[in-house]
Enzyme design. Structure first.
Site, short mmCIF file in Angstrom:
data_model
loop_
_atom_site.label_atom_id
_atom_site.label_comp_id
_atom_site.label_asym_id
_atom_site.label_seq_id
_atom_site.Cartn_x
_atom_site.Cartn_y
_atom_site.Cartn_z
N GLU A 119 0.64 -1.30 -0.05
CA GLU A 119 0.04 0.03 0.07
C GLU A 119 0.78 1.26 0.09
O GLU A 119 0.52 1.99 -0.67
CB GLU A 119 -0.94 0.12 1.05
N GLU A 176 -0.58 -2.81 -10.37
CA GLU A 176 -0.64 -3.56 -9.26
C GLU A 176 0.44 -4.66 -9.07
O GLU A 176 0.95 -4.73 -8.00
CB GLU A 176 -2.26 -4.42 -9.64
#
Length: 195
Positions: free
Chosen positions: A132, A161
């Site tokens: 994150e 991602e």
């Protein structure tokens, strides 16, 4: 006639010049070496992240369980301490059953209480958190995933991602967590989503 055509051509030239200038000034290299285009300054991204996070805190209850919040902040602090660029991070646990965590520009991290049901160890929580706060994910994925609730959208792809996941595994190992715990976390997530 001719005057309108000349004016339109001038406008097109100005527009092309501006676009080329933006493209040239916004090209940066991701931590994995991939070229990417960033059309906003870091301070603009930070402000958008701070605004979205404040809105979320107003709309979503923040946990008052001091022990749980301290645990999540401890794991998040270990991870963020390894980042190249140091900043203060605000970390909150949101009372939300969805198994999710996110980071936003401006030093904001959120963990949904539902994630703590599937992340059964600190290493598993670190797996969820470590991808994150990476710069790439905070700038691109964080605002896309959470920011869309507040009218913010940015480009995103599976490549972003995947890069953030790889960087996250490296980051969690650097912070002293076991990246092998990621397998157990994803198994727990699959079990939870299958009911």
């Amino acid at each position: 006639g001719i005057e309108n055509t000349i004016i339109k051509e001038q406008h097109v030239r100005i527009l092309i010049t501006l676009v080329v200038g933006l493209l040239a000034s916004g090209c940066v290299e991701s931590p994995t070496g991939r070229n990417q285009l960033i059309l906003m300054s870091g301070s603009q991204m930070d402000q958008m992240g701070i605004t979205a996070y404040e809105q979320m805190k107003q709309q979503q209850p923040v946990s008052g369980d001091a022990r749980t919040v301290a645990y999540v902040r401890c794991v998040a602090d270990q991870i963020t301490a390894t980042l190249a660029v140091q900043q203060d991070w605000e970390v909150n646990v949101f009372n939300d059953p969805a198994a999710n965590a996110f980071a936003l520009p401006g030093g904001k991290i959120g963990v949904n209480s539902g994630l703590l049901e599937v992340a059964q160890t600190a290493d598993q929580l670190a797996t969820a958190l470590s991808g994150e706060p990476s710069e790439e994910k905070a700038m691109l994925f964080g605002l896309l995933g959470v920011g869309t609730q507040f009218g913010v959208t940015l480009p995103f792809s599976r490549k972003h991602e995947t890069e953030a996941d790889v960087l996250g595994l490296e980051l969690m190992a650097k912070a002293g967590f076991d990246p092998r715990a990621s397998v157990a976390l994803w198994e727990n997530m699959a079990k939870a989503s299958n009911g």
